[in-house]
Scaffold this motif. Structure first.
Motif, PDB file in Angstrom:
ATOM      1  N   PHE A  45       0.812  -1.214   0.000  1.00  0.00           N
ATOM      2  CA  PHE A  45       0.000   0.000   0.000  1.00  0.00           C
ATOM      3  C   PHE A  45       0.846   1.266   0.000  1.00  0.00           C
ATOM      4  O   PHE A  45       0.429   2.295  -0.501  1.00  0.00           O
ATOM      5  CB  PHE A  45      -0.956   0.018   1.213  1.00  0.00           C
ATOM      6  CG  PHE A  45      -0.241   0.043   2.533  1.00  0.00           C
ATOM      7  CD1 PHE A  45       0.092   1.250   3.120  1.00  0.00           C
ATOM      8  CD2 PHE A  45       0.094  -1.128   3.181  1.00  0.00           C
ATOM      9  CE1 PHE A  45       0.753   1.284   4.338  1.00  0.00           C
ATOM     10  CE2 PHE A  45       0.752  -1.105   4.397  1.00  0.00           C
ATOM     11  CZ  PHE A  45       1.091   0.105   4.971  1.00  0.00           C
ATOM     12  N   ASN A  46       2.053   1.203   0.553  1.00  0.00           N
ATOM     13  CA  ASN A  46       2.907   2.387   0.584  1.00  0.00           C
ATOM     14  C   ASN A  46       3.799   2.486  -0.662  1.00  0.00           C
ATOM     15  O   ASN A  46       4.775   3.204  -0.671  1.00  0.00           O
ATOM     16  CB  ASN A  46       3.754   2.405   1.860  1.00  0.00           C
ATOM     17  CG  ASN A  46       4.646   1.187   1.971  1.00  0.00           C
ATOM     18  OD1 ASN A  46       4.663   0.334   1.098  1.00  0.00           O
ATOM     19  ND2 ASN A  46       5.383   1.101   3.065  1.00  0.00           N
ATOM     20  N   LYS A  47       3.442   1.723  -1.692  1.00  0.00           N
ATOM     21  CA  LYS A  47       4.084   1.756  -3.012  1.00  0.00           C
ATOM     22  C   LYS A  47       5.479   1.137  -3.032  1.00  0.00           C
ATOM     23  O   LYS A  47       6.202   1.286  -3.983  1.00  0.00           O
ATOM     24  CB  LYS A  47       4.166   3.186  -3.570  1.00  0.00           C
ATOM     25  CG  LYS A  47       2.857   3.945  -3.566  1.00  0.00           C
ATOM     26  CD  LYS A  47       1.991   3.545  -4.720  1.00  0.00           C
ATOM     27  CE  LYS A  47       0.812   4.439  -4.900  1.00  0.00           C
ATOM     28  NZ  LYS A  47      -0.376   4.076  -4.226  1.00  0.00           N
ATOM     29  N   CYS A  69      -0.731 -21.044   1.328  1.00  0.00           N
ATOM     30  CA  CYS A  69      -1.661 -20.334   0.437  1.00  0.00           C
ATOM     31  C   CYS A  69      -2.524 -19.346   1.206  1.00  0.00           C
ATOM     32  O   CYS A  69      -2.732 -18.214   0.761  1.00  0.00           O
ATOM     33  CB  CYS A  69      -2.553 -21.324  -0.302  1.00  0.00           C
ATOM     34  SG  CYS A  69      -1.726 -22.188  -1.607  1.00  0.00           S
ATOM     35  N   ASN A  70      -3.035 -19.779   2.351  1.00  0.00           N
ATOM     36  CA  ASN A  70      -3.867 -18.885   3.164  1.00  0.00           C
ATOM     37  C   ASN A  70      -3.062 -17.706   3.689  1.00  0.00           C
ATOM     38  O   ASN A  70      -3.567 -16.578   3.738  1.00  0.00           O
ATOM     39  CB  ASN A  70      -4.512 -19.666   4.308  1.00  0.00           C
ATOM     40  CG  ASN A  70      -5.552 -20.638   3.817  1.00  0.00           C
ATOM     41  OD1 ASN A  70      -6.183 -20.429   2.787  1.00  0.00           O
ATOM     42  ND2 ASN A  70      -5.721 -21.737   4.540  1.00  0.00           N
ATOM     43  N   VAL A  71      -1.810 -17.941   4.068  1.00  0.00           N
ATOM     44  CA  VAL A  71      -0.947 -16.853   4.548  1.00  0.00           C
ATOM     45  C   VAL A  71      -0.696 -15.853   3.409  1.00  0.00           C
ATOM     46  O   VAL A  71      -0.748 -14.635   3.612  1.00  0.00           O
ATOM     47  CB  VAL A  71       0.381 -17.411   5.111  1.00  0.00           C
ATOM     48  CG1 VAL A  71       1.407 -16.312   5.324  1.00  0.00           C
ATOM     49  CG2 VAL A  71       0.120 -18.161   6.408  1.00  0.00           C
ATOM     50  N   ILE A  72      -0.434 -16.352   2.209  1.00  0.00           N
ATOM     51  CA  ILE A  72      -0.209 -15.465   1.062  1.00  0.00           C
ATOM     52  C   ILE A  72      -1.443 -14.607   0.810  1.00  0.00           C
ATOM     53  O   ILE A  72      -1.341 -13.393   0.618  1.00  0.00           O
ATOM     54  CB  ILE A  72       0.174 -16.274  -0.199  1.00  0.00           C
ATOM     55  CG1 ILE A  72       1.579 -16.864  -0.044  1.00  0.00           C
ATOM     56  CG2 ILE A  72       0.097 -15.393  -1.453  1.00  0.00           C
ATOM     57  CD1 ILE A  72       1.981 -17.836  -1.146  1.00  0.00           C
ATOM     58  N   ILE A  77      -4.065  -9.148   1.247  1.00  0.00           N
ATOM     59  CA  ILE A  77      -5.135  -8.310   1.800  1.00  0.00           C
ATOM     60  C   ILE A  77      -4.568  -7.260   2.758  1.00  0.00           C
ATOM     61  O   ILE A  77      -4.870  -6.070   2.641  1.00  0.00           O
ATOM     62  CB  ILE A  77      -6.194  -9.191   2.504  1.00  0.00           C
ATOM     63  CG1 ILE A  77      -6.937 -10.033   1.472  1.00  0.00           C
ATOM     64  CG2 ILE A  77      -7.164  -8.328   3.316  1.00  0.00           C
ATOM     65  CD1 ILE A  77      -7.778 -11.153   2.072  1.00  0.00           C
ATOM     66  N   LEU A  78      -3.732  -7.698   3.702  1.00  0.00           N
ATOM     67  CA  LEU A  78      -3.195  -6.770   4.705  1.00  0.00           C
ATOM     68  C   LEU A  78      -2.294  -5.699   4.107  1.00  0.00           C
ATOM     69  O   LEU A  78      -2.273  -4.562   4.575  1.00  0.00           O
ATOM     70  CB  LEU A  78      -2.437  -7.543   5.786  1.00  0.00           C
ATOM     71  CG  LEU A  78      -3.290  -8.411   6.697  1.00  0.00           C
ATOM     72  CD1 LEU A  78      -2.419  -9.272   7.599  1.00  0.00           C
ATOM     73  CD2 LEU A  78      -4.245  -7.556   7.516  1.00  0.00           C
ATOM     74  N   PHE A 175      -4.605 -15.882  -6.790  1.00  0.00           N
ATOM     75  CA  PHE A 175      -4.790 -15.384  -5.427  1.00  0.00           C
ATOM     76  C   PHE A 175      -5.800 -14.241  -5.351  1.00  0.00           C
ATOM     77  O   PHE A 175      -6.286 -13.928  -4.276  1.00  0.00           O
ATOM     78  CB  PHE A 175      -3.451 -14.936  -4.821  1.00  0.00           C
ATOM     79  CG  PHE A 175      -2.583 -16.102  -4.456  1.00  0.00           C
ATOM     80  CD1 PHE A 175      -2.852 -16.870  -3.332  1.00  0.00           C
ATOM     81  CD2 PHE A 175      -1.490 -16.441  -5.232  1.00  0.00           C
ATOM     82  CE1 PHE A 175      -2.056 -17.933  -2.984  1.00  0.00           C
ATOM     83  CE2 PHE A 175      -0.683 -17.512  -4.900  1.00  0.00           C
ATOM     84  CZ  PHE A 175      -0.968 -18.264  -3.768  1.00  0.00           C
ATOM     85  N   TYR A 176      -6.087 -13.586  -6.452  1.00  0.00           N
ATOM     86  CA  TYR A 176      -7.020 -12.461  -6.418  1.00  0.00           C
ATOM     87  C   TYR A 176      -8.451 -12.890  -6.730  1.00  0.00           C
ATOM     88  O   TYR A 176      -9.361 -12.094  -6.657  1.00  0.00           O
ATOM     89  CB  TYR A 176      -6.593 -11.358  -7.385  1.00  0.00           C
ATOM     90  CG  TYR A 176      -5.390 -10.606  -6.887  1.00  0.00           C
ATOM     91  CD1 TYR A 176      -5.520  -9.531  -6.021  1.00  0.00           C
ATOM     92  CD2 TYR A 176      -4.104 -10.980  -7.278  1.00  0.00           C
ATOM     93  CE1 TYR A 176      -4.409  -8.843  -5.555  1.00  0.00           C
ATOM     94  CE2 TYR A 176      -2.985 -10.290  -6.812  1.00  0.00           C
ATOM     95  CZ  TYR A 176      -3.153  -9.236  -5.959  1.00  0.00           C
ATOM     96  OH  TYR A 176      -2.057  -8.553  -5.490  1.00  0.00           O
TER      97      TYR A 176
END
Length: 178
Positions: A45-47, A69-72, A77-78, A175-176
């Protein structure tokens, strides 16, 4: 998430590929045991670009792979990452198509070295642009004591297919979606 442009996605792809090429030149010289470990690259998010090594132990069994996979997905998201790349190294069997029993394929890791290639696989994804994947065959030159990467001729043809819906399938892709 803010939509990204094709130009920004392409620049991200080039940065990640160049980073891998640099790593193999620096770490692979005079080191015939050099290998790429599973890694996730994110544009946060901070580029800034984030390189996240993933624990190899998670890839030893199905439960560990599912956890990874769940962690990725959670990291995407985070970090509010609009694009990412998952990189892993593995073996690919060199088989003669006429001698292959589709119901009894050998595990490439169990084949002798002369019957398999070491392959570096990169899957780039964005939440709003088509997936892009590239694969390199990794070879070690015993005379020069240096690793090199060359584009894999067959898998890279898929990116140039006329089917806009062609994509990599599997656990460590898409993943998206969802």
């Amino acid at each position: 998430m803010k939509k990204i442009t094709q130009e920004a996605f392409d620049a991200f792809k080039i940065r990640v590929i160049n980073k891998c090429m640099k790593d193999i030149k620096e770490n692979g010289a005079n080191n015939n045991d050099f290998e790429f470990h599973p890694t996730l690259y994110l544009k946060a998010f901070n580029k800034t670009n984030k390189e996240i090594p993933l624990p190899g132990q998670l890839f030893n069994d199905e439960k560990g792979k599912e956890i990874c996979c769940n962690v990725i997905k959670e990291m995407i998201i985070l970090s509010e990452s609009p694009m990412m790349c998952f990189i892993t190294e593995g073996y690919q069997a060199r088989l003669n198509k006429k001698d292959v029993d589709i119901n009894n394929l050998p595990r490439p890791s169990q084949l002798p070295e002369d019957q398999r290639d070491v392959v570096l696989f990169m899957c780039f994804e964005s939440y709003n642009l088509p997936q892009y994947f590239i694969s390199f065959i990794k070879t070690y030159n015993k005379d020069t004591d240096i690793w090199s990467l060359k584009p894999h001729p067959r898998i890279n043809e898929i990116n140039n297919s006329d089917d806009p819906n062609s994509s990599v399938e599997g656990r460590f892709a898409n993943f998206y979606s969802n």
